[in-house]
Scaffold this motif. Structure first.
Motif, PDB file in Angstrom:
ATOM      1  N   SER A  33      79.741  13.752  40.922  1.00  0.00           N
ATOM      2  CA  SER A  33      79.666  14.538  39.685  1.00  0.00           C
ATOM      3  C   SER A  33      78.649  15.665  39.766  1.00  0.00           C
ATOM      4  N   ASN A  37      82.893  21.518  44.273  1.00  0.00           N
ATOM      5  CA  ASN A  37      84.176  21.113  44.848  1.00  0.00           C
ATOM      6  C   ASN A  37      84.254  21.442  46.346  1.00  0.00           C
ATOM      7  N   ASN A  56      78.765  20.900  36.772  1.00  0.00           N
ATOM      8  CA  ASN A  56      79.980  20.175  36.389  1.00  0.00           C
ATOM      9  C   ASN A  56      79.861  19.615  34.978  1.00  0.00           C
ATOM     10  N   SER A 236      93.184  20.203  35.379  1.00  0.00           N
ATOM     11  CA  SER A 236      92.590  20.551  36.658  1.00  0.00           C
ATOM     12  C   SER A 236      93.647  20.600  37.759  1.00  0.00           C
ATOM     13  N   ASP A 242      89.607  20.159  40.868  1.00  0.00           N
ATOM     14  CA  ASP A 242      88.154  20.221  41.001  1.00  0.00           C
ATOM     15  C   ASP A 242      87.614  18.808  40.790  1.00  0.00           C
ATOM     16  N   GLY A 244      84.771  17.537  41.424  1.00  0.00           N
ATOM     17  CA  GLY A 244      83.438  17.475  40.829  1.00  0.00           C
ATOM     18  C   GLY A 244      83.521  17.423  39.311  1.00  0.00           C
ATOM     19  N   LEU A 245      84.385  18.277  38.735  1.00  0.00           N
ATOM     20  CA  LEU A 245      84.586  18.261  37.284  1.00  0.00           C
ATOM     21  C   LEU A 245      85.190  16.938  36.824  1.00  0.00           C
ATOM     22  N   ALA A 248      82.512  14.302  36.895  1.00  0.00           N
ATOM     23  CA  ALA A 248      81.561  14.514  35.801  1.00  0.00           C
ATOM     24  C   ALA A 248      82.169  14.062  34.474  1.00  0.00           C
TER      25      ALA A 248
END
Length: 279
Positions: A33, A37, A56, A236, A242, A244-245, A248
Motif C-alpha cells: 500500500s 505501481n 496511494n 482500476s 494500480d 498500490g492503490l 491502500a
C-alpha cells in the motif's frame, strides 16, 4: 526429557512457520500500500516499504465515494451489532433460564436457519425490501444483517448464560437485592466476555458482508465498503491495474476492523474460551 524438549521445539517451529504463512498476505497488503505501481510490477519483489509514500492513501481519500461508503458501513455495522446483541441476549436468557412450551423447537429452528444458503434467500429479500421501500436504504440493509446474525449470536450467548448459576442471583436476592439488581450486579458482569465475543462475530459478519449488500444496495451513492472496494478495483482494471492503490484501499477497509479488535481483544480471548467450556 531431551526427546520431549526436541519434540516441543519442532512443534514450536512448525507453529511459527504456519503463523508466518498466515500473516504474510496481511503484511504484503500493508507493504504494497506504500509502494508505487512501478515498484510492485518489477521482477524483484520489495519486502520493505523503504522509499514508499502515502500517495496511494491520498488517492483513496480523493475518491469522494470512499467517505460515503465508510459512513454507510459504520452505520449499518454498529447498529447491527447493538440490535443483535440486545435481542440475542434476551433470547439467550429466555431459553437458558426459563422452561416454556416450544423451547426445544425454537432452539432447533435456530440451528436449521443457519443451514440455509444465503443465496437461496436473495430473491425473497429483494422483493421484501422492495415492497416496503427499503431498497438502497441503510435501515433495510441493517434489518437483513441483524436477522442473519441473531440466530448464531443467541446460540453463542446461550452457552455463557447457562454457565452462570442461577443460584448466584438467588443469593443476591437473599441479601436484599431485587431480581433486576441481582442480575445487573452479579450475572451481567460475568456475561461481559460472552457479549464481547458475540459482538466480534456480529461485527465481522456485517462489516465484511458483500452479497446481500450487492443485491439490496444498487445505487452508486449507497455502497458499503466491500461494494466500494469492488468498484474501485474494477475502475482500476479499466486501465493498467494500480496494485498500490488497490492495496491502500484494502488497508482502509481493514483498519476499522483492526481498531475494533484492539479495543475488545482483552475481553475477546476469555469470551471465546469461556463459550467453549460452558453450556
Amino acid at each position: 526429557m531431551r526427546i520431549k524438549s526436541i519434540s516441543s521445539g519442532i512443534w514450536t517451529a512448525v507453529a511459527l512457520a504456519v503463523a508466518v504463512a498466515w500473516a504474510f498476505p496481511v503484511y504484503w497488503m500493508f507493504n504494497s500500500s506504500f509502494l508505487p505501481n512501478a515498484v510492485l510490477q518489477s521482477a524483484t519483489p520489495t519486502f520493505l516499504p523503504f522509499g514508499g509514500s502515502f500517495d496511494n492513501f491520498k488517492a483513496v481519500f480523493a475518491d469522494g465515494k470512499f467517505v460515503a461508503a465508510l459512513g454507510i458501513s459504520l452505520s449499518v455495522t454498529l447498529t447491527t451489532v447493538a440490535v443483535a446483541l440486545f435481542v440475542a441476549f434476551l433470547g439467550a436468557l429466555a431459553i437458558s433460564r426459563f422452561k416454556f412450551k416450544g423451547r426445544k423447537s425454537f432452539i432447533l429452528a435456530m440451528l436449521l436457519i443457519q443451514m440455509l444458503p444465503a443465496e437461496g434467500m436473495f430473491i425473497a429479500q429483494y422483493k421484501m425490501m422492495s415492497s416496503v421501500g427499503l431498497l438502497n436504504n441503510v435501515l433495510g440493509l441493517t434489518l437483513l444483517y441483524t436477522a442473519a446474525v441473531i440466530p448464531f449470536t443467541i446460540w453463542m450467548l446461550r452457552g455463557f448464560v447457562a454457565g452462570v448459576p442461577a443460584e448466584l442471583e438467588e443469593a443476591g436476592m437473599v441479601d436484599g437485592l431485587s431480581r433486576t439488581q441481582a442480575f445487573m450486579r452479579i450475572t451481567f458482569p460475568l456475561l461481559a466476555p460472552g457479549l464481547v465475543a458475540s459482538g466480534v462475530y456480529a461485527f465481522l459478519q456485517a462489516w465484511n458482508e458483500f452479497t446481500v449488500a450487492l443485491v439490496v444496495m444498487t445505487e452508486d451513492q449507497m455502497k458499503t465498503l466491500p461494494l466500494w472496494l469492488r468498484g474501485f478495483v474494477q475502475a482500476s482494471a479499466t486501465r493498467e491495474t494500480d496494485w498500490g492503490l488497490v492495496m491502500a484501499a484494502s488497508m482502509m477497509v481493514a483498519v476499522p476492523v483492526i481498531i475494533f479488535f484492539m479495543i475488545v481483544q482483552s475481553k475477546m480471548s476469555s469470551g471465546l474460551v469461556g463459550g467453549a467450556v460452558k453450556g
